[in-house]
Design an enzyme around this catalytic site. Structure first.
Site, PDB file in Angstrom:
ATOM      1  N   GLU A  90      21.170  12.652  47.535  1.00  0.00           N
ATOM      2  CA  GLU A  90      20.864  11.240  47.315  1.00  0.00           C
ATOM      3  C   GLU A  90      20.950  10.961  45.817  1.00  0.00           C
ATOM      4  O   GLU A  90      20.406  11.716  45.010  1.00  0.00           O
ATOM      5  CB  GLU A  90      19.467  10.954  47.848  1.00  0.00           C
ATOM      6  CG  GLU A  90      19.047   9.504  47.744  1.00  0.00           C
ATOM      7  CD  GLU A  90      17.721   9.233  48.428  1.00  0.00           C
ATOM      8  OE1 GLU A  90      17.097   8.216  48.095  1.00  0.00           O
ATOM      9  OE2 GLU A  90      17.309  10.042  49.300  1.00  0.00           O
TER      10      GLU A  90
ATOM     11  N   LYS B  60      20.077   4.788  51.147  1.00  0.00           N
ATOM     12  CA  LYS B  60      20.485   6.091  50.609  1.00  0.00           C
ATOM     13  C   LYS B  60      19.869   7.257  51.382  1.00  0.00           C
ATOM     14  O   LYS B  60      20.565   8.190  51.773  1.00  0.00           O
ATOM     15  CB  LYS B  60      20.065   6.221  49.140  1.00  0.00           C
ATOM     16  CG  LYS B  60      20.745   5.282  48.184  1.00  0.00           C
ATOM     17  CD  LYS B  60      20.322   5.553  46.753  1.00  0.00           C
ATOM     18  CE  LYS B  60      18.870   5.201  46.479  1.00  0.00           C
ATOM     19  NZ  LYS B  60      18.605   3.746  46.508  1.00  0.00           N
ATOM     20  N   THR B  61      18.555   7.201  51.566  1.00  0.00           N
ATOM     21  CA  THR B  61      17.867   8.334  52.175  1.00  0.00           C
ATOM     22  C   THR B  61      18.340   8.569  53.600  1.00  0.00           C
ATOM     23  O   THR B  61      18.636   9.707  53.993  1.00  0.00           O
ATOM     24  CB  THR B  61      16.346   8.106  52.147  1.00  0.00           C
ATOM     25  OG1 THR B  61      15.908   8.025  50.793  1.00  0.00           O
ATOM     26  CG2 THR B  61      15.613   9.234  52.851  1.00  0.00           C
TER      27      THR B  61
END
Length: 462
Positions: free
Chosen positions: A169, A125-126
């Protein structure tokens, strides 16, 4: 005073907005965007952190420590999942009937009428959120963004932009990713994780179905076709026919098709093929880049411009981050804390090490995750030449009887390994010029990177 332009679920946020645990990366990011938009912000945290002083210079009122009086005249309180129910400020807010929002709800309030891009997935995600943001800024757009780590190219992990795009995010660990209203949603992968919250793998999969269902009829789900869980999600969403689906990856069904080798990748878009040039290593990052490309194309960005901007991406903090090099030994740090993430990080490190050796210092995160995935962690660690497994970082959990790091090392067989913190000296004795040392985990293992570099500089390895 009220802030009518900021509301969640139709209820306006009232100022000042008070953040309990404002020093956390997610909380400080939301606070940063609010301050930039002229919202009066106050906050507190158990200990003083640099970001708190930054927020103070920007106009926020910050206190160190938790106390009822820190609540002041707060009109809205924001608290994350890590804040315990007996926190004195949280208790005071509830007693005074001050509205309490989760961090994700406060972030959702900031998104307003923007075109919202949310990035979810068990891992990646990041980096993917960072790639999307760096790409958009690289072609001249100015999106608002909120990312789970600092990004060197951006200078911060969150900011208020001037364009009507908000990239965020979306964290599934506590179900809070269901609080957003995305126009574009990315799902990098879907695996069983956070079972301390969800209880079963089926509940995890259902949460991602619910996440995809947040998209409007004219929205877009961008999903990795190479991940079994994500691919199954794509099939279910496509079968319903309500929302468009864009798949990316090396799989046959991918509309954004990853071609070539890990060393020389390319991407096929329709009938055209373009080279994929990245500064960050690993097949997983190539997939993350395709997700970012898919978002950019949906936002109307030219493919060549998007790929050119992606080539400049240098990574996010704690995502295969180079900490330094001493005596020819390169030290990297990675936030990986799920077996699949660990495997991806080690694969990237292995490609960087080449013919030299890879030494890993791994810190398991959470007792429950260690219990569930001990064997899988061990299998991932076998990609290294040597593995040191530290004590479990408990984070929010209390110890579980019989659950220790030795559950992992017991599966490593004849591979050189050692549980416990004293293993640092053993690792330093084995590292030679050309080798790669990788610290891995979501806890305080990151501090070991600088210690290793200092020891190498002092000649402690020899």
């Amino acid at each position: 005073m009220s802030t009518p332009e900021l509301s969640y679920a139709g209820v306006p946020l009232r100022e000042p907005v008070h953040f309990i645990g404002i020093g956390g990366v997610g909380m400080s990011g939301v606070a940063r965007v609010m301050v930039a938009r002229g919202v009066r912000v106050s906050g507190s945290d158990a200990k003083e952190l640099p970001v708190m002083r930054e927020l103070e210079t920007q106009g926020a009122h910050i206190e160190v420590g938790y106390a009822e009086e820190h609540l002041g005249e707060a009109g809205t309180v924001v608290a994350g999942s890590a804040i315990r129910a007996d926190n004195p400020e949280l208790m005071a807010a509830r007693e005074a009937e001050v509205p309490v929002l989760h961090r994700s709800q406060a972030l959702a309030a900031l998104m307003g009428g923007d075109r919202v891009v949310t990035v979810a997935g068990t891992h990646g995600k990041t980096t993917t959120t960072s790639m999307i943001t760096v790409l958009l800024k690289g072609i001249g757009l100015d999106p608002s963004f909120a990312i789970g780590a600092a990004v060197p190219a951006l200078g911060v992990n969150a900011a208020s932009g001037t364009d009507d795009i908000f990239v965020a995010e979306a964290d599934e660990s506590d179900g809070s990713f269901l609080n957003y209203a995305p126009k574009i949603a990315v799902v990098t992968n879907v695996e069983a994780d956070h079972l301390d919250y969800y209880g079963t793998a089926d509940a995890v999969f259902q949460a991602f179905d619910d996440f995809a269902a947040l998209l409007p009829a004219d929205g877009l789900l961008v999903v990795c076709a190479d991940d079994d869980g994500a691919a199954a999600l794509a099939e279910r969403v496509a079968a319903r026919g309500r929302t468009r689906v864009l798949r990316y990856g090396a799989a046959d069904k991918a509309e954004l098709r990853l071609l070539g080798t890990v060393e020389e990748p390319s991407v096929r878009i329709g009938e055209q093929e373009f080279p994929l040039r990245l500064a960050v290593p690993g097949r997983h990052n190539q997939l993350n880049a395709l997700a970012a490309l898919g978002v950019a194309l949906e936002l109307g960005v030219n493919a060549e411009d998007a790929l050119g901007a992606l080539a400049a991406f240098q990574g996010a903090a704690r995502r295969f981050e180079l900490k330094g090099e001493e005596r020819g030994v390169r030290v990297y740090d990675d936030y990986a804390h799920h077996p699949t993430e660990v495997r991806a990080a080690l694969s990237a490190a292995r490609s960087v090490a080449g013919e030299h050796r890879l030494h890993v210092l791994f810190q398991p995160h959470l007792f429950s995750r260690t219990r569930e995935f001990a064997q899988e962690f061990a299998e991932s660690l076998k990609l290294a030449d040597t593995a040191v497994v530290l004590d479990i970082y408990p984070a929010r959990e209390d110890p579980i009887e019989g659950v220790t790091s030795e559950l992992i090392t017991a599966h490593l067989g004849s591979m050189p390994s050692q549980p416990g913190r004293p293993a640092l000296d053993a690792l330093l004795r084995t590292a030679e010029a050309g080798d790669v040392v990788l610290t891995v985990g979501a806890g305080d293992v990151t501090a070991y990177g600088q210690q290793i570099l200092d020891a190498l500089r002092a000649g402690a390895h020899g």
